[in-house]
Design a protein around this motif. Structure first.
Motif, PDB file in Angstrom:
ATOM      1  N   PRO A 165       0.827  -1.212   0.000  1.00  0.00           N
ATOM      2  CA  PRO A 165       0.000   0.000   0.000  1.00  0.00           C
ATOM      3  C   PRO A 165       0.860   1.260   0.000  1.00  0.00           C
ATOM      4  CG  PRO A 165      -0.818  -1.598   1.602  1.00  0.00           C
ATOM      5  CD  PRO A 165       0.503  -2.108   1.121  1.00  0.00           C
ATOM      6  N   ARG A 166       0.411   2.246  -0.711  1.00  0.00           N
ATOM      7  CA  ARG A 166       1.153   3.507  -0.792  1.00  0.00           C
ATOM      8  C   ARG A 166       1.159   4.198   0.577  1.00  0.00           C
ATOM      9  NH1 ARG A 166      -0.063   8.619  -4.887  1.00  0.00           N
ATOM     10  NH2 ARG A 166       1.570   9.995  -4.033  1.00  0.00           N
ATOM     11  N   ARG A 167       2.294   4.732   0.930  1.00  0.00           N
ATOM     12  CA  ARG A 167       2.437   5.442   2.194  1.00  0.00           C
ATOM     13  C   ARG A 167       2.646   6.934   1.914  1.00  0.00           C
ATOM     14  NH1 ARG A 167       5.018   1.996   7.018  1.00  0.00           N
ATOM     15  NH2 ARG A 167       4.034  -0.007   6.546  1.00  0.00           N
ATOM     16  N   TYR A 168       1.956   7.751   2.674  1.00  0.00           N
ATOM     17  CA  TYR A 168       2.070   9.198   2.545  1.00  0.00           C
ATOM     18  C   TYR A 168       2.864   9.735   3.738  1.00  0.00           C
ATOM     19  CZ  TYR A 168      -1.620   8.544  -0.898  1.00  0.00           C
ATOM     20  OH  TYR A 168      -2.345   8.119  -1.981  1.00  0.00           O
ATOM     21  N   PRO A 169       3.842  10.584   3.478  1.00  0.00           N
ATOM     22  CA  PRO A 169       4.699  11.041   4.583  1.00  0.00           C
ATOM     23  C   PRO A 169       3.973  11.907   5.602  1.00  0.00           C
ATOM     24  CG  PRO A 169       5.190  12.254   2.562  1.00  0.00           C
ATOM     25  CD  PRO A 169       4.265  11.137   2.189  1.00  0.00           C
ATOM     26  N   THR A 170       2.925  12.612   5.163  1.00  0.00           N
ATOM     27  CA  THR A 170       2.184  13.505   6.058  1.00  0.00           C
ATOM     28  C   THR A 170       0.701  13.437   5.736  1.00  0.00           C
ATOM     29  OG1 THR A 170       2.334  15.393   4.530  1.00  0.00           O
ATOM     30  CG2 THR A 170       4.131  15.129   6.150  1.00  0.00           C
ATOM     31  N   ILE A 171      -0.100  13.926   6.674  1.00  0.00           N
ATOM     32  CA  ILE A 171      -1.531  14.053   6.430  1.00  0.00           C
ATOM     33  C   ILE A 171      -1.773  14.965   5.235  1.00  0.00           C
ATOM     34  CG2 ILE A 171      -3.579  15.259   7.329  1.00  0.00           C
ATOM     35  CD1 ILE A 171      -3.614  12.522   8.307  1.00  0.00           C
ATOM     36  N   GLU A 172      -0.986  16.026   5.130  1.00  0.00           N
ATOM     37  CA  GLU A 172      -1.175  16.988   4.041  1.00  0.00           C
ATOM     38  C   GLU A 172      -0.999  16.318   2.674  1.00  0.00           C
ATOM     39  OE1 GLU A 172       0.426  17.630   6.883  1.00  0.00           O
ATOM     40  OE2 GLU A 172      -1.161  18.984   7.595  1.00  0.00           O
ATOM     41  N   ALA A 173      -0.055  15.386   2.581  1.00  0.00           N
ATOM     42  CA  ALA A 173       0.152  14.674   1.325  1.00  0.00           C
ATOM     43  C   ALA A 173      -1.051  13.808   0.983  1.00  0.00           C
ATOM     44  CB  ALA A 173       1.414  13.820   1.407  1.00  0.00           C
ATOM     45  N   ALA A 174      -1.643  13.186   1.999  1.00  0.00           N
ATOM     46  CA  ALA A 174      -2.839  12.370   1.767  1.00  0.00           C
ATOM     47  C   ALA A 174      -4.033  13.248   1.404  1.00  0.00           C
ATOM     48  CB  ALA A 174      -3.145  11.530   3.002  1.00  0.00           C
ATOM     49  N   VAL A 175      -4.147  14.417   2.048  1.00  0.00           N
ATOM     50  CA  VAL A 175      -5.217  15.366   1.712  1.00  0.00           C
ATOM     51  C   VAL A 175      -5.089  15.794   0.259  1.00  0.00           C
ATOM     52  CG1 VAL A 175      -6.119  17.680   2.151  1.00  0.00           C
ATOM     53  CG2 VAL A 175      -5.532  16.193   4.073  1.00  0.00           C
ATOM     54  N   GLN A 225      -2.374   5.815  10.764  1.00  0.00           N
ATOM     55  CA  GLN A 225      -0.970   6.167  10.862  1.00  0.00           C
ATOM     56  C   GLN A 225      -0.159   4.911  11.156  1.00  0.00           C
ATOM     57  OE1 GLN A 225       0.180   9.081  13.857  1.00  0.00           O
ATOM     58  NE2 GLN A 225       1.873   9.776  12.562  1.00  0.00           N
ATOM     59  N   ASN A 226       0.896   4.711  10.384  1.00  0.00           N
ATOM     60  CA  ASN A 226       1.752   3.549  10.543  1.00  0.00           C
ATOM     61  C   ASN A 226       2.781   3.789  11.657  1.00  0.00           C
ATOM     62  OD1 ASN A 226       0.602   2.176   8.185  1.00  0.00           O
ATOM     63  ND2 ASN A 226       1.631   3.787   7.020  1.00  0.00           N
ATOM     64  N   GLU A 227       3.448   2.726  12.045  1.00  0.00           N
ATOM     65  CA  GLU A 227       4.411   2.820  13.148  1.00  0.00           C
ATOM     66  C   GLU A 227       5.550   3.774  12.833  1.00  0.00           C
ATOM     67  OE1 GLU A 227       6.899  -0.237  16.086  1.00  0.00           O
ATOM     68  OE2 GLU A 227       5.647  -1.001  14.460  1.00  0.00           O
ATOM     69  N   ASP A 228       5.893   3.908  11.541  1.00  0.00           N
ATOM     70  CA  ASP A 228       6.985   4.801  11.172  1.00  0.00           C
ATOM     71  C   ASP A 228       6.536   6.251  10.992  1.00  0.00           C
ATOM     72  OD1 ASP A 228       5.558   4.670   8.825  1.00  0.00           O
ATOM     73  OD2 ASP A 228       7.208   3.971   7.581  1.00  0.00           O
ATOM     74  N   GLY A 229       5.252   6.523  11.278  1.00  0.00           N
ATOM     75  CA  GLY A 229       4.744   7.881  11.189  1.00  0.00           C
ATOM     76  C   GLY A 229       4.074   8.232   9.882  1.00  0.00           C
ATOM     77  N   THR A 230       4.191   7.357   8.874  1.00  0.00           N
ATOM     78  CA  THR A 230       3.523   7.604   7.602  1.00  0.00           C
ATOM     79  C   THR A 230       2.041   7.245   7.698  1.00  0.00           C
ATOM     80  OG1 THR A 230       4.040   5.384   6.776  1.00  0.00           O
ATOM     81  CG2 THR A 230       5.653   7.155   6.337  1.00  0.00           C
ATOM     82  N   TYR A 231       1.307   7.492   6.630  1.00  0.00           N
ATOM     83  CA  TYR A 231      -0.142   7.253   6.611  1.00  0.00           C
ATOM     84  C   TYR A 231      -0.510   6.399   5.400  1.00  0.00           C
ATOM     85  CZ  TYR A 231      -0.258  11.089   9.974  1.00  0.00           C
ATOM     86  OH  TYR A 231      -0.041  11.887  11.072  1.00  0.00           O
TER      87      TYR A 231
END
Length: 282
Positions: free
Chosen positions: A154-164, A189-195
């Motif tokens: 699954p694609r991971r987004y570094p921040t909420i803003e990137a997912a928005v 939110q994943n364990e590494d902080g990504t989403y």
């Protein structure tokens, strides 16, 4: 929470239990909080319940099986049966609309009013060319698709803003507030902080068992409750088929909404709430 086929399925209950029951059913790769704005407008008049489909939102993912239309219909039937909601009103979008229309054709006596937003499509139309293939070719394609999904990350987004930002790319009519609300409730939110998005990627896999239009029409003819079909003028899903298909319904209205795409309830919220409120009360 309720259970269906041993899955733990989540829903949001907006209270007002003494009022008539109203289920709001979201579409594919969406979640129940997509209905928050509509639910807030209707909660004083109805007992609003918005479930997460299996594999979506905060409902459990399926293990060892897939996501078929009949399974979604069973989940809806179980929610209504277990919570004793019948007779019920239903508002449903896209995949949820297909599910609700089929349920209403199976159990017409349990549905009082039905609103289907962009819900008159068939699964084989979503999935494309495989609908015309012989069974061996469909089965082969299905097996290869599942094998591919097993290795998909699954694609991971570094921040909420990137997912928005990705949410707004999917529907450019969303306001920044809408996009952020839908994203916050649609990611983990994943364990590494990504989403990552909450929905299960296996939801993309089509079923090789086709549900063809003659069978759909058979169920649509059985729906006895007043039905409102809502379509966005700028949606890709119509293709001129809605009005023709609507003729098989016993009691139906078709509403086309200007300056709206697939997510009519987001694109034209005020108009949507006004039309739905009048229909449900009528």
């Amino acid at each position: 929470m309720y259970f269906s086929q041993r899955l733990r399925l989540h829903y949001v209950d907006w209270g007002n239990e003494s009022a008539p029951a109203l289920i709001m059913l979201h579409g594919g790769r969406d979640h129940c909080r997509s209905w928050d704005w509509t639910a807030q407008e209707l909660r004083d008049d109805y007992h609003v319940i918005a479930p997460d489909l299996r594999g979506h939102g905060d409902s459990q993912w399926v293990l060892g099986a897939g996501y078929t239309l009949e399974d979604y219909v069973y989940d809806l039937a179980q929610l209504i049966h277990q919570k004793q909601l019948a007779p019920v009103r239903i508002i449903a979008h896209s995949l949820g609309g297909v599910v609700a229309l089929q349920y209403a054709g199976i159990y017409p006596e349990t549905v009082q009013k039905l609103v289907a937003v962009e819900g008159l499509m068939l699964p084989m139309e979503w999935r494309g060319k495989h609908s015309t293939q012989p069974v061996a070719a469909r089965m082969h394609e299905w097996i290869e698709m599942l094998r591919g999904m097993a290795g998909r990350i699954p694609r991971r987004y570094p921040t909420i803003e990137a997912a928005v930002q990705r949410m707004q790319e999917a529907n450019k009519r969303l306001t920044p507030a809408q996009a952020r609300h839908l994203t916050i409730h649609g990611v983990n939110q994943n364990e590494d902080g990504t989403y990552t998005w909450k929905f299960d990627n296996y939801e993309h896999a089509f079923s090789p068992r086709l549900f063809r239009e003659p069978e759909a029409r058979e169920l649509w003819r059985r729906i006895t409750c007043p039905t409102l079909l809502i379509e966005g003028r700028e949606s890709r899903s119509d293709g001129g088929k809605v009005v023709e298909r609507a003729r098989v319904f016993q009691d139906v209205q078709v509403l086309y909404v200007d300056d709206a795409g697939h997510w009519v309830h987001h694109d034209q919220l005020d108009l949507f709430v006004r039309e739905v409120r009048a229909f449900l009360a009528g």
